[in-house]
Scaffold this motif. Structure first.
Motif, PDB file in Angstrom:
ATOM      1  N   VAL A   1       0.829  -1.199   0.000  1.00  0.00           N
ATOM      2  CA  VAL A   1       0.000   0.000   0.000  1.00  0.00           C
ATOM      3  C   VAL A   1       0.869   1.257   0.000  1.00  0.00           C
ATOM      4  N   SER A   2       1.987   1.215   0.712  1.00  0.00           N
ATOM      5  CA  SER A   2       2.901   2.358   0.712  1.00  0.00           C
ATOM      6  C   SER A   2       3.457   2.634  -0.678  1.00  0.00           C
ATOM      7  N   LEU A   3       3.787   1.574  -1.407  1.00  0.00           N
ATOM      8  CA  LEU A   3       4.292   1.752  -2.770  1.00  0.00           C
ATOM      9  C   LEU A   3       3.207   2.349  -3.657  1.00  0.00           C
ATOM     10  N   GLY A   4       1.971   1.888  -3.474  1.00  0.00           N
ATOM     11  CA  GLY A   4       0.862   2.453  -4.240  1.00  0.00           C
ATOM     12  C   GLY A   4       0.623   3.909  -3.907  1.00  0.00           C
ATOM     13  N   CYS A   5       0.752   4.245  -2.618  1.00  0.00           N
ATOM     14  CA  CYS A   5       0.606   5.633  -2.194  1.00  0.00           C
ATOM     15  C   CYS A   5       1.677   6.507  -2.844  1.00  0.00           C
ATOM     16  N   ALA A   6       2.910   6.019  -2.856  1.00  0.00           N
ATOM     17  CA  ALA A   6       3.996   6.757  -3.491  1.00  0.00           C
ATOM     18  C   ALA A   6       3.733   6.948  -4.984  1.00  0.00           C
ATOM     19  N   LEU A   7       3.199   5.927  -5.616  1.00  0.00           N
ATOM     20  CA  LEU A   7       2.889   6.030  -7.044  1.00  0.00           C
ATOM     21  C   LEU A   7       1.813   7.085  -7.287  1.00  0.00           C
TER      22      LEU A   7
ATOM     23  N   SER B   1      16.882  -4.315  -9.438  1.00  0.00           N
ATOM     24  CA  SER B   1      15.554  -3.981  -9.956  1.00  0.00           C
ATOM     25  C   SER B   1      14.509  -4.000  -8.851  1.00  0.00           C
ATOM     26  N   VAL B   2      13.398  -3.305  -9.108  1.00  0.00           N
ATOM     27  CA  VAL B   2      12.191  -3.434  -8.301  1.00  0.00           C
ATOM     28  C   VAL B   2      11.403  -4.613  -8.864  1.00  0.00           C
ATOM     29  N   GLN B   3      11.046  -5.555  -7.999  1.00  0.00           N
ATOM     30  CA  GLN B   3      10.403  -6.786  -8.436  1.00  0.00           C
ATOM     31  C   GLN B   3       8.877  -6.630  -8.510  1.00  0.00           C
ATOM     32  N   ASP B   4       8.246  -7.615  -9.144  1.00  0.00           N
ATOM     33  CA  ASP B   4       6.795  -7.572  -9.328  1.00  0.00           C
ATOM     34  C   ASP B   4       6.030  -7.590  -8.014  1.00  0.00           C
ATOM     35  N   ASP B   5       6.652  -8.093  -6.945  1.00  0.00           N
ATOM     36  CA  ASP B   5       5.976  -8.129  -5.647  1.00  0.00           C
ATOM     37  C   ASP B   5       6.345  -6.942  -4.765  1.00  0.00           C
ATOM     38  N   GLY B   6       7.041  -5.947  -5.345  1.00  0.00           N
ATOM     39  CA  GLY B   6       7.405  -4.744  -4.604  1.00  0.00           C
ATOM     40  C   GLY B   6       8.728  -4.820  -3.883  1.00  0.00           C
ATOM     41  N   SER B   7       9.360  -5.985  -3.866  1.00  0.00           N
ATOM     42  CA  SER B   7      10.661  -6.122  -3.216  1.00  0.00           C
ATOM     43  C   SER B   7      11.766  -5.589  -4.126  1.00  0.00           C
ATOM     44  N   LEU B   8      12.977  -5.512  -3.566  1.00  0.00           N
ATOM     45  CA  LEU B   8      14.149  -5.121  -4.342  1.00  0.00           C
ATOM     46  C   LEU B   8      15.055  -6.326  -4.544  1.00  0.00           C
ATOM     47  N   GLU B   9      15.543  -6.490  -5.759  1.00  0.00           N
ATOM     48  CA  GLU B   9      16.623  -7.432  -6.001  1.00  0.00           C
ATOM     49  C   GLU B   9      17.923  -6.644  -5.949  1.00  0.00           C
ATOM     50  N   VAL B  10      18.808  -7.025  -5.034  1.00  0.00           N
ATOM     51  CA  VAL B  10      20.047  -6.271  -4.847  1.00  0.00           C
ATOM     52  C   VAL B  10      21.233  -7.228  -4.850  1.00  0.00           C
ATOM     53  N   GLU B  11      22.399  -6.662  -5.121  1.00  0.00           N
ATOM     54  CA  GLU B  11      23.649  -7.420  -5.103  1.00  0.00           C
ATOM     55  C   GLU B  11      24.517  -6.909  -3.971  1.00  0.00           C
ATOM     56  N   SER B  12      24.981  -7.795  -3.118  1.00  0.00           N
ATOM     57  CA  SER B  12      25.901  -7.421  -2.054  1.00  0.00           C
ATOM     58  C   SER B  12      27.256  -7.081  -2.661  1.00  0.00           C
TER      59      SER B  12
ATOM     60  N   ILE C   1      20.407 -10.941  -3.521  1.00  0.00           N
ATOM     61  CA  ILE C   1      19.402 -11.213  -2.500  1.00  0.00           C
ATOM     62  C   ILE C   1      18.150 -10.384  -2.772  1.00  0.00           C
ATOM     63  N   THR C   2      17.060 -10.781  -2.137  1.00  0.00           N
ATOM     64  CA  THR C   2      15.796 -10.061  -2.235  1.00  0.00           C
ATOM     65  C   THR C   2      15.540  -9.337  -0.921  1.00  0.00           C
ATOM     66  N   VAL C   3      15.183  -8.071  -1.012  1.00  0.00           N
ATOM     67  CA  VAL C   3      14.979  -7.230   0.156  1.00  0.00           C
ATOM     68  C   VAL C   3      13.529  -6.768   0.180  1.00  0.00           C
ATOM     69  N   TYR C   4      12.867  -6.972   1.321  1.00  0.00           N
ATOM     70  CA  TYR C   4      11.468  -6.613   1.446  1.00  0.00           C
ATOM     71  C   TYR C   4      11.250  -5.360   2.286  1.00  0.00           C
ATOM     72  N   GLY C   5      12.276  -4.897   2.980  1.00  0.00           N
ATOM     73  CA  GLY C   5      12.146  -3.703   3.806  1.00  0.00           C
ATOM     74  C   GLY C   5      13.504  -3.128   4.116  1.00  0.00           C
ATOM     75  N   GLY C   6      13.508  -1.954   4.721  1.00  0.00           N
ATOM     76  CA  GLY C   6      14.758  -1.291   5.060  1.00  0.00           C
ATOM     77  C   GLY C   6      14.828   0.087   4.452  1.00  0.00           C
ATOM     78  N   GLU C   7      16.003   0.681   4.521  1.00  0.00           N
ATOM     79  CA  GLU C   7      16.191   2.031   4.011  1.00  0.00           C
ATOM     80  C   GLU C   7      17.471   2.099   3.195  1.00  0.00           C
ATOM     81  N   LEU C   8      17.389   2.769   2.052  1.00  0.00           N
ATOM     82  CA  LEU C   8      18.549   2.960   1.200  1.00  0.00           C
ATOM     83  C   LEU C   8      19.215   4.286   1.557  1.00  0.00           C
ATOM     84  N   LEU C   9      20.418   4.195   2.108  1.00  0.00           N
ATOM     85  CA  LEU C   9      21.177   5.381   2.515  1.00  0.00           C
ATOM     86  C   LEU C   9      22.252   5.668   1.478  1.00  0.00           C
ATOM     87  N   PRO C  10      22.661   6.944   1.340  1.00  0.00           N
ATOM     88  CA  PRO C  10      23.719   7.267   0.378  1.00  0.00           C
ATOM     89  C   PRO C  10      24.983   6.483   0.672  1.00  0.00           C
TER      90      PRO C  10
END
Length: 231
Positions: A59-65, A201-212, A219-228
């Motif tokens: 819902v938060s992603l939809g709100c942002a959209l 990428s942003v995945q179809d389920d709203g998660s992030l696919e990221v590389e360590s 890995i797949t990330v479902y929450g957290g914060e992206l800092l500079p």
């Protein structure tokens, strides 16, 4: 959000709007500057007893959209969404979203708080600690908070109906078109030890696919914060 939390269980869908806040807060208990005049502060209380619990974070992603759509309607050119829920205009943060699930009497209720800098003076934004801007500044004209509220809620309702009926997959391409995180490096915080990652990428389920960046693991990330990433 405090007022929305204390409403009776049978309140149904309710939007609580404030002209200012004395204890405005963002994610991770950060202070959200909320002076009178020029800002829009609201919380939508959404009963969640008929929708899948797994859909609530989306819902938060939809709100942002919906915020991004609103800015495009206002003629604002540089609109981007920082996953999961910050609105960035020409490099400055103009809105943020905070969602919490509560369980009064054992029944789930989703609270979605939104803070929008509509027409705050520059003096109110000084000392925030990050680049900030307002919708009026980016649109090049003075905008009315009540008009912005009405149109934003209309757009959000449209997005949320699509989310409820068809899932985030029907919205993900549009979200990606506003996203500015793909291919960039960040420090990922809030999900355990902070680590350096590159967003794939942003995945179809709203998660992030990221590389360590330390191990190369994807890995797949479902929450957290992206800092500079300062390194």
């Amino acid at each position: 959000m405090s007022v929305a939390r204390e409403l009776p269980q049978d309140s149904g869908m309710v939007t609580v709007v404030a002209q200012s806040q004395t204890r405005g807060r963002g994610r991770f208990e950060r202070v959200w500057v909320s002076p009178p005049k020029g800002g829009l502060y609201l919380t939508v209380r959404m009963p969640w007893d008929t929708r899948p619990l797994a859909q609530a974070p989306l819902v938060s992603l939809g709100c942002a959209l919906a915020l991004a759509r609103l800015c495009r309607e206002l003629g604002i050119g540089s609109v981007s969404l920082k996953w999961p829920n910050d609105l960035i205009l020409s490099g400055g943060k103009a809105a943020g979203i905070l969602a919490e699930m509560i369980h009064p009497q054992g029944v789930p209720v989703l609270l979605v708080g939104v803070g929008i800098d509509v027409d705050l003076p520059g003096s109110s934004l000084e000392g925030v600690g990050q680049p900030t801007t307002t919708l009026s500044r980016q649109a090049g004209r003075t905008l009315d908070c009540e008009c912005i509220l009405e149109r934003f809620l209309q757009l959000w309702s449209e997005v949320d109906r699509a989310l409820e009926s068809d899932g985030f997959a029907c919205l993900v391409e549009e979200f990606r078109s506003f996203s500015d995180v793909e291919g960039r490096t960040f420090r990922l915080a809030g999900t355990g030890p902070t680590r350096r990652i590159r967003v794939r990428s942003v995945q179809d389920d709203g998660s992030l696919e990221v590389e360590s960046l330390s191990s190369g693991e994807v890995i797949t990330v479902y929450g957290g914060e992206l800092l500079p990433d300062a390194t």
